[in-house]
Design an enzyme around this catalytic site. Structure first.
Site, short mmCIF file in Angstrom:
data_model
loop_
_atom_site.label_atom_id
_atom_site.label_comp_id
_atom_site.label_asym_id
_atom_site.label_seq_id
_atom_site.Cartn_x
_atom_site.Cartn_y
_atom_site.Cartn_z
N ASP A 141 0.77 -1.00 -0.03
CA ASP A 141 0.13 0.17 -0.25
C ASP A 141 0.96 1.07 0.07
O ASP A 141 0.45 2.27 0.42
CB ASP A 141 -0.96 -0.07 1.19
CG ASP A 141 -1.83 1.16 1.33
OD1 ASP A 141 -2.60 1.28 2.14
OD2 ASP A 141 -2.36 1.44 -0.10
N LYS A 144 2.93 3.23 -5.90
CA LYS A 144 2.25 2.00 -6.52
C LYS A 144 3.27 1.71 -7.47
O LYS A 144 3.19 0.75 -7.57
CB LYS A 144 0.98 2.88 -7.25
CG LYS A 144 0.17 3.42 -6.32
CD LYS A 144 -0.37 2.57 -5.23
CE LYS A 144 -0.63 3.45 -3.97
NZ LYS A 144 -0.71 2.54 -2.71
N ASP A 169 -3.36 -3.06 -2.53
CA ASP A 169 -4.20 -2.25 -2.41
C ASP A 169 -4.11 -1.43 -3.96
O ASP A 169 -3.12 -1.21 -4.62
CB ASP A 169 -4.13 -1.16 -1.30
CG ASP A 169 -5.50 -0.32 -1.15
OD1 ASP A 169 -5.28 0.95 -0.69
OD2 ASP A 169 -6.39 -0.72 -1.67
N ASN A 170 -5.12 -0.75 -4.30
CA ASN A 170 -5.10 0.33 -5.42
C ASN A 170 -4.65 -0.13 -6.77
O ASN A 170 -4.12 0.77 -7.34
CB ASN A 170 -4.35 1.40 -4.91
CG ASN A 170 -4.45 2.13 -3.70
OD1 ASN A 170 -3.57 2.14 -2.63
ND2 ASN A 170 -5.53 2.66 -3.30
N GLU A 199 -11.41 4.05 -1.49
CA GLU A 199 -11.92 4.37 -0.14
C GLU A 199 -12.80 5.54 -0.06
O GLU A 199 -12.46 6.68 -0.85
CB GLU A 199 -10.71 4.55 1.06
CG GLU A 199 -9.63 5.41 0.48
CD GLU A 199 -8.52 4.69 -0.32
OE1 GLU A 199 -8.74 3.68 -0.76
OE2 GLU A 199 -7.25 5.25 -0.33
O1 LIG Z 1 -0.30 6.90 -2.73
C1 LIG Z 1 -0.89 6.26 -2.14
N1 LIG Z 1 -0.32 5.53 -1.08
C2 LIG Z 1 1.04 5.58 -0.93
C3 LIG Z 1 1.52 6.93 -0.16
C4 LIG Z 1 2.68 6.11 0.83
C5 LIG Z 1 4.30 6.45 0.29
C6 LIG Z 1 5.31 5.63 0.82
C7 LIG Z 1 6.25 5.19 0.08
C8 LIG Z 1 7.17 4.36 0.81
C9 LIG Z 1 8.36 3.89 0.56
N2 LIG Z 1 8.91 2.89 1.35
C10 LIG Z 1 8.48 2.63 2.61
C11 LIG Z 1 7.42 3.26 2.95
C12 LIG Z 1 6.56 3.93 2.16
S1 LIG Z 1 5.03 4.75 2.35
C13 LIG Z 1 -2.44 6.05 -2.12
C14 LIG Z 1 -3.15 6.93 -2.94
C15 LIG Z 1 -4.40 6.93 -3.16
C16 LIG Z 1 -5.24 7.94 -4.09
C17 LIG Z 1 -4.65 9.40 -4.03
C18 LIG Z 1 -5.26 10.29 -4.98
C19 LIG Z 1 -6.38 9.93 -5.84
F1 LIG Z 1 -7.13 10.80 -6.33
C20 LIG Z 1 -6.72 8.48 -5.54
C21 LIG Z 1 -6.11 7.56 -4.73
C22 LIG Z 1 -5.26 5.96 -2.47
C23 LIG Z 1 -4.47 5.07 -1.81
O2 LIG Z 1 -5.41 3.97 -1.24
C24 LIG Z 1 -3.21 4.95 -1.54
O3 LIG Z 1 -2.65 4.14 -0.81
MG LIG Z 2 -4.04 2.50 -0.47
#
Ligand SMILES: O=C(NCCCCc1cc2cnccc2s1)c1cc(-c2ccc(F)cc2)cc(O)c1O
Ligand SMILES: [Mg+2]
Length: 214
Positions: A141, A144, A169-170, A199
């Site tokens: 998660d 992506k 997810d996603n 969500e």
């Molecule tokens: O980007 C998403 N999740 C990732 C952010 C975490 C970044 C990290 C990188 C990293 C690298 N190494 C270790 C730990 C980590 S944590 C995300 C985005 C949407 C979304 C956003 C806008 C939209 F219009 C529609 C859906 C929905 C979702 O459910 C998501 O999960």
């Molecule tokens: Mg997500």
């Protein structure tokens, strides 16, 4: 200077959820994010699918890539049997600070190890530094475009075993086309799609469950 979204979510939890009650923390975050401000939690539509897969696997050692505020961390950890553990990776220190407090509010800090840093640096350390033999369950998660390289890294590091379940997810929104193509076409995975919604919205999204065949 104003507050951040993770700080506002923590405040909602502290003001509305019962200390030590994971269900009330989950309900509080879902109510807040549905009514006040959208946030990228796996949420209350995809959440029960996550719950059912975790319950089916009953992992002893689980990994989560992408903690954010700890919502899915709590969904997973509340279903683990005592003695099991969930390692969750977050790269943003401000999110990590909030997530630790929300996980503690749910009373689940003893089953969760939150590690700060990029997955590409932390995954290769799992065996030596964190004494992990292999993962029974992985929830993807985080960024992506990292799903595929990190899955290959987990394979290369010998952290997947025959039967390890990956749940991503996603896979529709924002989408993970390269990852989907890989797990759906590789002979080393048995994959299936659980259709749901992004969500707190009516937009299509879903979870891809992939079993590593060894
Ligand atoms: O980007 C998403 N999740 C990732 C952010 C975490 C970044 C990290 C990188 C990293 C690298 N190494 C270790 C730990 C980590 S944590 C995300 C985005 C949407 C979304 C956003 C806008 C939209 F219009 C529609 C859906 C929905 C979702 O459910 C998501 O999960
Ligand atoms: Mg997500």
């Amino acid at each position: 200077t104003g507050s951040t979204q993770p700080q506002r979510i923590l405040k909602a939890v502290q003001n509305n959820a019962t200390w030590g009650d994971a269900e009330s923390v989950i309900a509080t975050i879902d109510n807040y994010c549905r009514r006040k401000e959208w946030a990228m939690n796996v949420g209350d539509d995809k959440g029960p699918i996550l719950d059912s897969v975790v319950s089916e696997v009953s992992p002893k050692v689980a990994l989560e890539l992408g903690t954010y505020c700890g919502y899915s961390t709590i969904r997973i950890a509340r279903l683990l049997s005592p003695g099991s553990c969930l390692i969750t990776l977050e790269f943003n220190p401000d999110c990590a600070i909030i997530a630790r407090q929300i996980i503690a509010w749910a009373g689940l800090q003893d089953r969760v190890q939150l590690l700060e840093g990029p997955s590409k640096d932390l995954i290769p350390q799992m065996k030596e530094s964190f004494r992990v033999k292999s993962f029974d369950f992985v929830f993807l998660d985080h960024w992506k475009e990292y799903y595929l390289p990190d899955t290959k890294l987990l394979e290369e590091c010998g952290l997947l075993r025959k039967g390890t379940v990956l749940l991503a997810d996603n896979v529709i929104c924002p989408g993970t086309p390269k990852y989907l193509e890989y797990v759906r076409n590789s002979p080393r995975y048995e994959s299936c799609y659980f259709k749901s919604h992004l969500e707190y919205t009516k937009v299509e999204d879903g979870l891809e469950k992939s079993v590593f065949l060894g």
